[in-house]
Write a protein that holds these residues in place. Structure first.
Motif, mmCIF file in Angstrom:
data_model
loop_
_atom_site.group_PDB
_atom_site.id
_atom_site.type_symbol
_atom_site.label_atom_id
_atom_site.label_comp_id
_atom_site.label_asym_id
_atom_site.label_seq_id
_atom_site.Cartn_x
_atom_site.Cartn_y
_atom_site.Cartn_z
ATOM 1 N N GLU A 166 40.648 -22.086 27.239
ATOM 2 C CA GLU A 166 40.767 -20.827 27.959
ATOM 3 C C GLU A 166 39.573 -19.944 27.602
ATOM 4 O OE1 GLU A 166 43.615 -21.945 26.168
ATOM 5 O OE2 GLU A 166 44.284 -22.844 28.035
ATOM 6 N N PRO A 167 39.145 -19.072 28.532
ATOM 7 C CA PRO A 167 38.032 -18.171 28.236
ATOM 8 C C PRO A 167 38.377 -17.263 27.067
ATOM 9 C CG PRO A 167 38.616 -18.093 30.564
ATOM 10 C CD PRO A 167 39.647 -18.937 29.885
ATOM 11 N N ARG A 168 37.368 -16.895 26.322
ATOM 12 C CA ARG A 168 37.578 -15.995 25.191
ATOM 13 C C ARG A 168 36.406 -15.036 25.124
ATOM 14 N NH1 ARG A 168 36.262 -19.860 19.988
ATOM 15 N NH2 ARG A 168 34.206 -20.457 20.681
ATOM 16 N N ALA A 169 36.478 -14.140 24.164
ATOM 17 C CA ALA A 169 35.407 -13.155 23.991
ATOM 18 C C ALA A 169 34.113 -13.873 23.619
ATOM 19 C CB ALA A 169 35.797 -12.174 22.894
ATOM 20 N N PRO A 170 32.968 -13.307 23.994
ATOM 21 C CA PRO A 170 31.687 -13.945 23.658
ATOM 22 C C PRO A 170 31.528 -14.132 22.157
ATOM 23 C CG PRO A 170 31.365 -12.054 25.114
ATOM 24 C CD PRO A 170 32.810 -12.081 24.728
ATOM 25 N N ILE A 171 30.869 -15.209 21.781
ATOM 26 C CA ILE A 171 30.633 -15.523 20.379
ATOM 27 C C ILE A 171 29.435 -14.721 19.882
ATOM 28 C CG2 ILE A 171 29.994 -17.347 18.753
ATOM 29 C CD1 ILE A 171 31.293 -19.320 20.712
ATOM 30 N N THR A 172 29.585 -14.125 18.730
ATOM 31 C CA THR A 172 28.448 -13.428 18.128
ATOM 32 C C THR A 172 28.074 -14.161 16.859
ATOM 33 O OG1 THR A 172 29.942 -11.954 16.925
ATOM 34 C CG2 THR A 172 29.118 -11.180 19.053
ATOM 35 N N ALA A 173 26.796 -14.154 16.557
ATOM 36 C CA ALA A 173 26.322 -14.844 15.358
ATOM 37 C C ALA A 173 26.822 -14.132 14.116
ATOM 38 C CB ALA A 173 24.798 -14.881 15.358
ATOM 39 N N ALA A 174 27.149 -14.917 13.113
ATOM 40 C CA ALA A 174 27.593 -14.345 11.838
ATOM 41 C C ALA A 174 26.420 -13.645 11.174
ATOM 42 C CB ALA A 174 28.140 -15.450 10.939
ATOM 43 N N ALA A 227 23.391 -24.410 18.452
ATOM 44 C CA ALA A 227 24.626 -24.712 17.722
ATOM 45 C C ALA A 227 25.173 -23.450 17.069
ATOM 46 C CB ALA A 227 24.376 -25.795 16.682
ATOM 47 N N GLU A 228 24.303 -22.657 16.489
ATOM 48 C CA GLU A 228 24.734 -21.410 15.844
ATOM 49 C C GLU A 228 25.312 -20.462 16.882
ATOM 50 O OE1 GLU A 228 22.767 -17.686 13.417
ATOM 51 O OE2 GLU A 228 21.827 -19.657 13.231
ATOM 52 N N ALA A 229 24.652 -20.356 18.034
ATOM 53 C CA ALA A 229 25.149 -19.482 19.097
ATOM 54 C C ALA A 229 26.510 -19.949 19.609
ATOM 55 C CB ALA A 229 24.143 -19.432 20.247
ATOM 56 N N ALA A 230 26.747 -21.252 19.584
ATOM 57 C CA ALA A 230 28.024 -21.809 20.034
ATOM 58 C C ALA A 230 29.077 -21.801 18.936
ATOM 59 C CB ALA A 230 27.820 -23.237 20.544
ATOM 60 N N GLY A 231 28.667 -21.464 17.724
ATOM 61 C CA GLY A 231 29.615 -21.451 16.611
ATOM 62 C C GLY A 231 29.978 -22.838 16.126
ATOM 63 N N LEU A 232 29.061 -23.785 16.277
ATOM 64 C CA LEU A 232 29.306 -25.171 15.874
ATOM 65 C C LEU A 232 28.260 -25.621 14.866
ATOM 66 C CD1 LEU A 232 29.890 -26.761 19.397
ATOM 67 C CD2 LEU A 232 31.642 -26.260 17.701
ATOM 68 N N ALA A 233 28.628 -26.632 14.098
ATOM 69 C CA ALA A 233 27.643 -27.287 13.228
ATOM 70 C C ALA A 233 26.671 -28.041 14.135
ATOM 71 C CB ALA A 233 28.341 -28.251 12.275
ATOM 72 N N PRO A 234 25.403 -28.166 13.749
ATOM 73 C CA PRO A 234 24.429 -28.852 14.605
ATOM 74 C C PRO A 234 24.847 -30.262 15.022
ATOM 75 C CG PRO A 234 23.286 -27.676 12.884
ATOM 76 C CD PRO A 234 24.760 -27.578 12.567
ATOM 77 N N ASP A 235 25.435 -31.050 14.116
ATOM 78 C CA ASP A 235 25.833 -32.404 14.508
ATOM 79 C C ASP A 235 26.989 -32.377 15.511
ATOM 80 O OD1 ASP A 235 27.486 -31.449 12.478
ATOM 81 O OD2 ASP A 235 27.759 -33.412 11.534
ATOM 82 N N ASP A 236 27.924 -31.417 15.361
ATOM 83 C CA ASP A 236 28.998 -31.269 16.343
ATOM 84 C C ASP A 236 28.430 -30.842 17.700
ATOM 85 O OD1 ASP A 236 30.950 -31.975 14.536
ATOM 86 O OD2 ASP A 236 31.489 -29.906 14.040
ATOM 87 N N TYR A 237 27.463 -29.940 17.671
ATOM 88 C CA TYR A 237 26.846 -29.468 18.909
ATOM 89 C C TYR A 237 26.179 -30.619 19.656
ATOM 90 C CZ TYR A 237 23.837 -26.963 22.123
ATOM 91 O OH TYR A 237 23.210 -26.525 23.253
ATOM 92 N N VAL A 238 25.424 -31.446 18.945
ATOM 93 C CA VAL A 238 24.742 -32.574 19.573
ATOM 94 C C VAL A 238 25.762 -33.563 20.129
ATOM 95 C CG1 VAL A 238 23.237 -34.567 19.146
ATOM 96 C CG2 VAL A 238 22.604 -32.325 18.267
ATOM 97 N N GLU A 239 26.842 -33.804 19.392
ATOM 98 C CA GLU A 239 27.867 -34.729 19.888
ATOM 99 C C GLU A 239 28.554 -34.183 21.135
ATOM 100 O OE1 GLU A 239 31.781 -37.208 18.457
ATOM 101 O OE2 GLU A 239 30.458 -36.351 16.950
ATOM 102 N N VAL A 240 28.888 -32.895 21.129
ATOM 103 C CA VAL A 240 29.510 -32.280 22.302
ATOM 104 C C VAL A 240 28.556 -32.335 23.482
ATOM 105 C CG1 VAL A 240 30.241 -30.061 23.274
ATOM 106 C CG2 VAL A 240 31.090 -30.781 21.046
#
Length: 168
Positions: free
Chosen positions: A61-69, A95-108
């Motif tokens: 489901e849509p959610r609020a935009p992700i902000t970098a930590a 990956a950081e903008a998506a809130g994912l680890a780089p390896d998870d981002y590449v796999e997704v």
């Protein structure tokens, strides 16, 4: 695309008089096959996207935009997919903008590309089948074909039958 194909199918069925000859039934079978196949392919794409989202914990489901930590993120020197330095930095930033680890981002990303390739292949096969059916239909008169020759079926129907046989 599904809406356009459905509108054409419904328009074809709504015409008076309804198709009764072999050419009309041939065209009707082509539209019905294409619509069913495209709907099935779209359902597979939707399922793949849901699976990808679930696997990495992204809500569907849509959610609020992700902000970098705040603060920097620790870089993992073991992360190496044969990217050059600029590409690797771009992957890490995405990956950081998506809130994912780089390896998870590449796999997704790779799973998403695979799902997109599958729907593209299905659409190309449907399009090719419709073009083949249109060519056959333009060569056929409207007299009934009563033979059992598989060539008397629309290309899309033959393709669907072949796909069903390989999955059984």
């Amino acid at each position: 695309m599904i809406t356009e194909l459905n509108d054409r199918f419904e328009g074809f069925v709504a015409t008076e008089p309804r198709p009764a000859g072999s050419a009309g039934l041939f065209a009707l079978a082509s539209y019905a096959s294409a619509l069913g196949w495209l709907t099935e392919s779209f359902a597979e794409l939707t399922s793949s996207v849901d699976e990808i989202c679930t696997r990495v914990g992204i809500p569907t489901e849509p959610r609020a935009p992700i902000t970098a930590a705040p603060g920097g993120t620790e870089r993992d020197d073991e992360f190496d997919f044969a990217f050059n330095a600029i590409e690797l930095e771009a992957v890490r930033n995405a990956a950081e903008a998506a809130g994912l680890a780089p390896d998870d981002y590449v796999e997704v990303l790779s799973q998403s590309l695979l799902a997109a390739a599958r729907i593209t292949d299905a659409c190309m096969e449907i399009s090719s089948g419709l073009l083949d059916d249109a060519d056959l239909l333009s060569e056929v008169s409207d007299r009934p074909r009563l033979d059992n020759d598989p060539g008397s079926l629309p290309a899309l129907v033959r393709s669907l039958l072949a796909r069903m046989e390989t999955t059984e």
